[in-house]
Motif scaffolding. Structure first.
Motif, PDB file in Angstrom:
ATOM      1  N   ARG A  40      18.853   6.674 -23.354  1.00 41.54           N
ATOM      2  CA  ARG A  40      19.148   5.273 -23.571  1.00 41.54           C
ATOM      3  C   ARG A  40      20.188   4.831 -22.548  1.00 41.54           C
ATOM      4  O   ARG A  40      21.295   5.356 -22.504  1.00 41.54           O
ATOM      5  CB  ARG A  40      19.657   5.024 -24.997  1.00 41.54           C
ATOM      6  CG  ARG A  40      18.547   5.139 -26.043  1.00 41.54           C
ATOM      7  CD  ARG A  40      17.486   4.079 -25.812  1.00 41.54           C
ATOM      8  NE  ARG A  40      16.321   4.229 -26.667  1.00 41.54           N
ATOM      9  CZ  ARG A  40      15.191   4.787 -26.293  1.00 41.54           C
ATOM     10  NH1 ARG A  40      15.059   5.279 -25.066  1.00 41.54           N
ATOM     11  NH2 ARG A  40      14.167   4.866 -27.110  1.00 41.54           N
ATOM     12  N   GLN A  43      22.291  -1.732 -20.072  1.00 43.72           N
ATOM     13  CA  GLN A  43      21.748  -2.841 -19.305  1.00 43.72           C
ATOM     14  C   GLN A  43      22.784  -3.313 -18.283  1.00 43.72           C
ATOM     15  O   GLN A  43      23.978  -3.364 -18.565  1.00 43.72           O
ATOM     16  CB  GLN A  43      21.366  -3.992 -20.224  1.00 43.72           C
ATOM     17  CG  GLN A  43      20.244  -3.664 -21.211  1.00 43.72           C
ATOM     18  CD  GLN A  43      18.919  -3.425 -20.503  1.00 43.72           C
ATOM     19  OE1 GLN A  43      18.409  -4.312 -19.816  1.00 43.72           O
ATOM     20  NE2 GLN A  43      18.371  -2.234 -20.659  1.00 43.72           N
ATOM     21  N   ASP A  50      17.300  -2.883 -14.405  1.00 45.87           N
ATOM     22  CA  ASP A  50      16.989  -2.819 -15.833  1.00 45.87           C
ATOM     23  C   ASP A  50      15.528  -2.458 -16.069  1.00 45.87           C
ATOM     24  O   ASP A  50      15.200  -1.743 -17.027  1.00 45.87           O
ATOM     25  CB  ASP A  50      17.326  -4.146 -16.507  1.00 45.87           C
ATOM     26  CG  ASP A  50      18.831  -4.380 -16.601  1.00 45.87           C
ATOM     27  OD1 ASP A  50      19.584  -3.399 -16.441  1.00 45.87           O
ATOM     28  OD2 ASP A  50      19.248  -5.531 -16.835  1.00 45.87           O
ATOM     29  N   GLN A  51      14.642  -2.928 -15.193  1.00 43.89           N
ATOM     30  CA  GLN A  51      13.233  -2.536 -15.297  1.00 43.89           C
ATOM     31  C   GLN A  51      13.053  -1.042 -15.022  1.00 43.89           C
ATOM     32  O   GLN A  51      12.277  -0.352 -15.688  1.00 43.89           O
ATOM     33  CB  GLN A  51      12.386  -3.359 -14.324  1.00 43.89           C
ATOM     34  CG  GLN A  51      12.219  -4.816 -14.734  1.00 43.89           C
ATOM     35  CD  GLN A  51      11.456  -5.624 -13.709  1.00 43.89           C
ATOM     36  OE1 GLN A  51      11.402  -5.276 -12.518  1.00 43.89           O
ATOM     37  NE2 GLN A  51      10.846  -6.716 -14.150  1.00 43.89           N
ATOM     38  N   SER A  53      15.365   1.209 -15.553  1.00 46.11           N
ATOM     39  CA  SER A  53      15.939   1.886 -16.717  1.00 46.11           C
ATOM     40  C   SER A  53      14.935   1.948 -17.858  1.00 46.11           C
ATOM     41  O   SER A  53      14.789   2.981 -18.532  1.00 46.11           O
ATOM     42  CB  SER A  53      17.209   1.169 -17.179  1.00 46.11           C
ATOM     43  OG  SER A  53      18.210   1.201 -16.184  1.00 46.11           O
ATOM     44  N   GLN A  54      14.209   0.848 -18.092  1.00 52.71           N
ATOM     45  CA  GLN A  54      13.216   0.803 -19.156  1.00 52.71           C
ATOM     46  C   GLN A  54      12.090   1.795 -18.901  1.00 52.71           C
ATOM     47  O   GLN A  54      11.625   2.497 -19.812  1.00 52.71           O
ATOM     48  CB  GLN A  54      12.644  -0.614 -19.285  1.00 52.71           C
ATOM     49  CG  GLN A  54      11.642  -0.780 -20.433  1.00 52.71           C
ATOM     50  CD  GLN A  54      12.265  -0.510 -21.781  1.00 52.71           C
ATOM     51  OE1 GLN A  54      13.289  -1.091 -22.119  1.00 52.71           O
ATOM     52  NE2 GLN A  54      11.676   0.406 -22.548  1.00 52.71           N
ATOM     53  N   GLU A  57      13.379   5.255 -19.688  1.00 53.67           N
ATOM     54  CA  GLU A  57      13.470   5.455 -21.130  1.00 53.67           C
ATOM     55  C   GLU A  57      12.094   5.725 -21.726  1.00 53.67           C
ATOM     56  O   GLU A  57      11.939   6.610 -22.586  1.00 53.67           O
ATOM     57  CB  GLU A  57      14.110   4.236 -21.788  1.00 53.67           C
ATOM     58  CG  GLU A  57      15.590   4.077 -21.505  1.00 53.67           C
ATOM     59  CD  GLU A  57      16.172   2.810 -22.112  1.00 53.67           C
ATOM     60  OE1 GLU A  57      15.394   2.054 -22.748  1.00 53.67           O
ATOM     61  OE2 GLU A  57      17.386   2.580 -21.976  1.00 53.67           O
ATOM     62  N   ASP A  58      11.094   4.966 -21.285  1.00 50.86           N
ATOM     63  CA  ASP A  58       9.726   5.174 -21.786  1.00 50.86           C
ATOM     64  C   ASP A  58       9.220   6.568 -21.415  1.00 50.86           C
ATOM     65  O   ASP A  58       8.584   7.251 -22.232  1.00 50.86           O
ATOM     66  CB  ASP A  58       8.785   4.111 -21.212  1.00 50.86           C
ATOM     67  CG  ASP A  58       9.087   2.715 -21.758  1.00 50.86           C
ATOM     68  OD1 ASP A  58       9.786   2.619 -22.790  1.00 50.86           O
ATOM     69  OD2 ASP A  58       8.626   1.732 -21.135  1.00 50.86           O
ATOM     70  N   ASP A  61      10.875   9.144 -23.649  1.00 53.11           N
ATOM     71  CA  ASP A  61      10.298   9.155 -24.996  1.00 53.11           C
ATOM     72  C   ASP A  61       8.974   9.919 -25.019  1.00 53.11           C
ATOM     73  O   ASP A  61       8.701  10.693 -25.956  1.00 53.11           O
ATOM     74  CB  ASP A  61      10.081   7.723 -25.493  1.00 53.11           C
ATOM     75  CG  ASP A  61      11.389   7.018 -25.818  1.00 53.11           C
ATOM     76  OD1 ASP A  61      12.419   7.704 -25.937  1.00 53.11           O
ATOM     77  OD2 ASP A  61      11.374   5.778 -25.938  1.00 53.11           O
TER      78      ASP A  61
END
Length: 265
Positions: A40, A43, A50-51, A53-54, A57-58, A61
């Motif tokens: 995690r 931001q 940030d994109q 980072s997302q 994170e995906d 997961d």
């Protein structure tokens, strides 16, 4: 033209300097994250970072879910979802290492399905699998979260009930409940008749019946063997008295297995 180039270079340099700090912070957070934890990231308010980072994170997961799936498949029997032999032994050792002191007691139950071969031969392996699942369902129904369960082999199940406070009556009551639930369980055969679930089992108490999973299993196995050679379809507790004549019977048991092996050739 030269001025335009200079402005462009200075602009790119400024953007690079502006992005270096959040990118370094992002890389630091990724390196600090433990492989077993969800990633995690904070931001930054900068859309591109940030994109990124997302996306990280995906990916984290998905990798964690795949890791969990692999661990589950490694530790569980595919037909019953019970622990396999290795995972069951590891869980008991962990439990005894962490809590097996003071007044702690436990019951190691080893059970063998009666009549599984007859079900397989008469109605096919589909109904043999139903018979096996019926056994695992009966254990869960009777004991819930109060026990560890394992399918050790095709027709063999192990259960361990533990009580850190040393409440033997509580464990004995659970064993009686297990026996009652087994006696009342059944599968429906192709002709519509019921095939009642039957298991023969032996119980070895911790610590008097053994201090390790291997010792407990050995004594529970012997108590189960006595049941299968006599009454069948019952759960019997191992004791020192059970051990009388054990050496002789174990020799006979090995000879019987050898004869079965010869006949199978």
């Amino acid at each position: 033209i030269v001025l335009t180039l200079i402005i462009g270079i200075m602009g790119s340099f400024s953007i690079s300097i502006f992005l270096q700090k959040p990118i370094r912070a992002l890389a630091t957070e990724v390196r600090r994250n433990k492989p077993t934890e969800r990633l995690r990231l904070k931001q930054t308010g900068i859309l591109e970072i940030d994109q990124m980072s997302q996306a990280l994170e995906d990916l984290s997961d998905r990798l964690l879910q795949e890791q969990h799936n692999l661990q589950y498949e490694r530790d569980h029997d595919f037909l019953t979802d019970l622990y396999n032999r290795r995972a069951f032994g590891r869980r008991i050792r962990e439990l005894l290492d962490n809590k097996g002191n003071g007044n702690a007691i436990g019951a190691y139950i080893m059970m063998d399905l009666d009549n599984l071969k007859m079900v397989n031969d008469s109605f096919g392996h589909e109904y043999g699998d139903k018979y096996i699942r019926c056994a695992s369902d009966a254990m869960r129904e009777a004991l819930g979260k109060d026990a560890l369960y394992s399918r050790i082999s095709g027709d063999e199940f192990n259960v361990f009930i533990f009580d850190e406070e040393g409440n033997r009556n509580r464990i004995s009551t659970l064993i009686e409940k297990l026996q009652k639930t087994i006696d009342e369980s059944f599968i429906i055969l192709p002709d519509g008749t019921k095939k009642m679930l039957r298991l023969s089992g032996g119980v070895s108490w911790y610590p008097e019946g053994g201090l390790t999973p291997d010792e407990l299993q050995k004594n529970a196995d012997y108590a189960m063997y006595v049941v299968k050679k006599t009454t069948k379809s019952q759960i019997r507790v191992w004791s020192k008295a059970t051990d009388l004549g054990k050496e002789k019977e174990e020799k006979e048991r090995e000879e019987e297995k050898a004869r079965e092996g010869e006949r199978a050739k």
